[in-house]
Design an enzyme around this catalytic site. Structure first.
Site, PDB file in Angstrom:
ATOM      1  N   CYS A  76      26.882  -4.754  -1.750  1.00  0.00           N
ATOM      2  CA  CYS A  76      25.479  -4.782  -2.161  1.00  0.00           C
ATOM      3  C   CYS A  76      25.325  -5.082  -3.650  1.00  0.00           C
ATOM      4  O   CYS A  76      24.584  -5.978  -4.048  1.00  0.00           O
ATOM      5  CB  CYS A  76      24.813  -3.448  -1.827  1.00  0.00           C
ATOM      6  SG  CYS A  76      23.133  -3.308  -2.445  1.00  0.00           S
ATOM      7  N   CYS A  81      22.943  -7.588  -1.813  1.00  0.00           N
ATOM      8  CA  CYS A  81      21.513  -7.340  -2.047  1.00  0.00           C
ATOM      9  C   CYS A  81      21.048  -7.619  -3.475  1.00  0.00           C
ATOM     10  O   CYS A  81      20.017  -8.264  -3.684  1.00  0.00           O
ATOM     11  CB  CYS A  81      21.177  -5.884  -1.727  1.00  0.00           C
ATOM     12  SG  CYS A  81      22.038  -5.185  -0.318  1.00  0.00           S
ATOM     13  N   LYS A  84      21.481 -11.334  -4.698  1.00  0.00           N
ATOM     14  CA  LYS A  84      20.632 -12.112  -3.780  1.00  0.00           C
ATOM     15  C   LYS A  84      19.156 -11.985  -4.138  1.00  0.00           C
ATOM     16  O   LYS A  84      18.427 -12.964  -4.239  1.00  0.00           O
ATOM     17  CB  LYS A  84      20.904 -11.641  -2.347  1.00  0.00           C
ATOM     18  CG  LYS A  84      20.060 -12.268  -1.248  1.00  0.00           C
ATOM     19  CD  LYS A  84      18.764 -11.527  -0.957  1.00  0.00           C
ATOM     20  CE  LYS A  84      18.902 -10.075  -0.592  1.00  0.00           C
ATOM     21  NZ  LYS A  84      19.463  -9.826   0.715  1.00  0.00           N
ATOM     22  N   TYR A 218      20.977 -13.820   8.513  1.00  0.00           N
ATOM     23  CA  TYR A 218      20.065 -13.601   7.390  1.00  0.00           C
ATOM     24  C   TYR A 218      20.733 -13.992   6.070  1.00  0.00           C
ATOM     25  O   TYR A 218      20.070 -14.470   5.138  1.00  0.00           O
ATOM     26  CB  TYR A 218      19.539 -12.160   7.362  1.00  0.00           C
ATOM     27  CG  TYR A 218      20.529 -11.104   6.940  1.00  0.00           C
ATOM     28  CD1 TYR A 218      20.691 -10.767   5.601  1.00  0.00           C
ATOM     29  CD2 TYR A 218      21.306 -10.424   7.884  1.00  0.00           C
ATOM     30  CE1 TYR A 218      21.600  -9.800   5.215  1.00  0.00           C
ATOM     31  CE2 TYR A 218      22.204  -9.465   7.497  1.00  0.00           C
ATOM     32  CZ  TYR A 218      22.352  -9.150   6.168  1.00  0.00           C
ATOM     33  OH  TYR A 218      23.259  -8.199   5.784  1.00  0.00           O
ATOM     34  N   GLU A 222      18.809 -16.573   3.710  1.00  0.00           N
ATOM     35  CA  GLU A 222      18.424 -16.109   2.369  1.00  0.00           C
ATOM     36  C   GLU A 222      19.033 -16.996   1.287  1.00  0.00           C
ATOM     37  O   GLU A 222      18.355 -17.406   0.341  1.00  0.00           O
ATOM     38  CB  GLU A 222      18.873 -14.661   2.171  1.00  0.00           C
ATOM     39  CG  GLU A 222      18.044 -13.657   2.968  1.00  0.00           C
ATOM     40  CD  GLU A 222      18.517 -12.228   2.812  1.00  0.00           C
ATOM     41  OE1 GLU A 222      17.709 -11.316   3.028  1.00  0.00           O
ATOM     42  OE2 GLU A 222      19.699 -12.009   2.476  1.00  0.00           O
ATOM     43  N   HIS A 487      -8.044  -3.016  -0.495  1.00  0.00           N
ATOM     44  CA  HIS A 487      -8.608  -4.363  -0.559  1.00  0.00           C
ATOM     45  C   HIS A 487      -8.568  -4.917  -1.978  1.00  0.00           C
ATOM     46  O   HIS A 487      -8.841  -4.184  -2.916  1.00  0.00           O
ATOM     47  CB  HIS A 487     -10.058  -4.310  -0.065  1.00  0.00           C
ATOM     48  CG  HIS A 487     -10.692  -5.647   0.105  1.00  0.00           C
ATOM     49  ND1 HIS A 487     -10.318  -6.526   1.093  1.00  0.00           N
ATOM     50  CD2 HIS A 487     -11.674  -6.260  -0.600  1.00  0.00           C
ATOM     51  CE1 HIS A 487     -11.054  -7.621   1.006  1.00  0.00           C
ATOM     52  NE2 HIS A 487     -11.882  -7.473  -0.020  1.00  0.00           N
ATOM     53  N   GLU A 492      -3.385  -4.683   4.071  1.00  0.00           N
ATOM     54  CA  GLU A 492      -4.568  -4.119   4.719  1.00  0.00           C
ATOM     55  C   GLU A 492      -4.847  -4.795   6.056  1.00  0.00           C
ATOM     56  O   GLU A 492      -5.494  -4.208   6.935  1.00  0.00           O
ATOM     57  CB  GLU A 492      -5.796  -4.231   3.810  1.00  0.00           C
ATOM     58  CG  GLU A 492      -6.401  -5.620   3.729  1.00  0.00           C
ATOM     59  CD  GLU A 492      -7.744  -5.646   3.001  1.00  0.00           C
ATOM     60  OE1 GLU A 492      -8.616  -4.815   3.324  1.00  0.00           O
ATOM     61  OE2 GLU A 492      -7.898  -6.505   2.116  1.00  0.00           O
TER      62      GLU A 492
END
Length: 512
Positions: A76, A81, A84, A218, A222, A487, A492
């Protein structure tokens, strides 16, 4: 390193050295030994130290076939992670620069990206994390061995340095957390000699140039996404479906957006050989299964992203009785992360049937230490773990895919609420929002418990993280409809989902 082991065993034999404290007194030197200095292993070690236990971590990074190596922290931190996400951010900034002109910013065109500047900055940050991990272990009085570990017996691990120096470590409890490494398709001629993997990409000093990324995981999407985003000619070759294991409607939307974004796709194709040309470019030959043809093209870089394998080969697990899955090589564990040997445990990517995610490894490692030394009985809960794929348009999800929900409960017993929406930020910038989509998979009867939530759009990870709490707590559709949205946000729109797939109505959001 494997050759080093073989040579030393021929000279010394397994019992050729003193067994340290345990061999002399019958008592093990450490309460806990962790093999592997990645996210899960370090979390377990530090948590155990918090209970005042004597803890050691043994970690060694075998250089990639291309010679890339890195420091403490695991996949990672070093090749996953963290770098990346930073390179993904670099790509998002290019889109932001394009949008900025619509908002009144005068930006000279064309903009230019310098790989070496980005790479150096990312690598410097990663190295700071390596140092931080070292300091944390020292502060918590955890002994760190920069060595590759191999079991001699169920309580004894032999550590070997790069220089060949050997140290024997004994412990009452041992946790295996060595993670995984990228696979190479060794059946493809030239794959190992000329290709790279994610172990190498983030540490390249110069731009990879025109790149072929092989695989539909992935990791593949990615990396291809941010390479395209910083302006490189990028192609993804995939044999079958994208993002296997994820919701396939969402996976299709992700790849559709990537194609519109500029990433090229070679679908239902597989490589047969890679050759180096006099120009130093790499000529790739592949077969197109739909057309039955053989095709070629040349690239500056070929990156393999065809899956990962557990890093357990040199641990000598069979000798001490730790059982693995013969097909995957992963370690078989029970609900308490225990292996087939009572005092030997495993956490993270090397364990069979667990999600290959940093946060689950960290949580599992901490909980294991608490059960071993803190009188806890809490087990790791692997259900409803949220995750995000950081493609150019991000995909975040938690819970079951639509396919998995149908398989578990039957299509007549689930209700899928969905919507196509347009982020407010996309309007002035005149960005296409065709693939901005969300869906919520619920049980159809009674309280309509939410089984899964899927979101494609900006900041998908940030959106899903919050809703993951509700779903973990058993949130229902009526409860979510009582939740007031913030909002104007993309998130939302989840609180306003009301059109079902079953209805056949247009699910496009209109109005503000």
């Amino acid at each position: 390193m494997a050759a080093l082991w073989q040579r030393r065993e021929r000279v010394l034999g397994v019992a050729g050295l003193c067994r340290t404290a345990r061999g002399l007194s019958g008592k093990n030197e450490y309460d806990l030994l962790v093999i592997g200095g990645g996210s899960g292993g370090l979390a377990c070690a530090k948590e155990a130290a918090r209970f005042g236990r004597k803890v050691a971590v043994l970690d060694y990074v075998e250089p990639s076939p291309q010679g890339t190596k890195w420091g403490l922290g695991g996949t990672c931190v070093n090749v996953g992670c963290i770098p990346k996400k930073l390179m993904h951010q670099a790509a998002l900034l290019r889109s932001a620069l394009k949008d900025a002109q619509h908002y009144g910013w005068n930006i000279a065109q064309p903009v230019h990206h310098t790989w070496s500047v980005m790479a150096q900055a990312v690598q410097n940050y990663v190295k700071s994390l390596n140092w931080g991990h070292r300091v944390q272990l020292q502060d918590k009085k955890v002994k760190y061995f920069n060595m590759k570990g191999r079991f001699s017996d169920p309580y004894t691990v032999r550590g070997l340095t790069k220089a060949g120096k050997e140290t024997i470590v004994t412990a009452e409890n041992i946790v295996i957390a060595t993670g995984g490494r990228p696979k190479y398709p060794t059946q493809v001629a030239g794959a190992l000699e000329y290709g790279i993997t994610s172990d190498d990409l983030f540490w390249l000093k110069e731009s990879p140039g025109k790149t072929l990324v092989v695989g539909a995981s992935y990791v593949s999407l990615e990396c291809a996404g941010f390479l395209t985003g910083i302006g490189l000619d990028t192609t993804v070759m995939m044999r079958s479906i994208p993002l296997r294991g994820f919701d396939q409607q969402m996976a299709s939307l992700v790849t559709e957006h990537m194609e519109s974004y500029g990433t090229k796709f070679l679908k239902r194709c597989f490589p047969t050989k890679v050759e180096k040309l006099e120009s130093n470019r790499l000529q790739v030959t592949w077969k197109n299964t739909d057309l039955g043809t053989e095709e070629t093209d040349s690239f500056d870089t070929v990156m393999w992203a065809v899956g990962r394998a557990p890093d357990t080969e040199t641990l000598n697990l069979k000798t001490v009785g730790v059982k693995t899955n013969s097909e995957t090589g992963k370690i078989i564990v029970d609900a308490s992360e225990a292996t087939s040997v009572p005092h030997i445990y495993a956490v993270g990517d090397i364990t069979e049937g667990r999600p290959e995610l940093t946060p689950t490894a960290i949580a599992a490692g901490k909980l294991l230490a608490q059960r071993l030394f803190g009188q806890s009985s809490e087990l790791m809960d692997y259900d409803n773990v949220p995750t995000t794929v950081f493609t150019p348009l991000e995909y975040g999800c938690v819970g079951l895919s639509e396919e998995a929900a149908v398989q578990c409960y039957g299509s007549d017993n689930i209700e899928v609420y969905h919507a196509y929406y347009k982020p407010l930020e996309f309007t002035v910038a005149e960005r296409d929002a065709t693939q901005c989509y969300m869906k919520m998979v619920c049980l159809r009867e009674r309280d309509q418990r939410i089984l899964g939530l899927h979101f494609i759009g900006p900041n998908a990870g940030e959106v899903i993280q919050g809703f993951a709490l509700g779903i973990k707590c058993g949130a229902t559709y009526p409860q979510l409809m009582k939740t007031i949205g913030i909002h104007p946000t993309c998130a939302e729109e989840i609180t306003k989902l009301h059109i079902t797939k079953r209805s056949g109505l247009d699910a496009t959001v209109t109005g503000c």
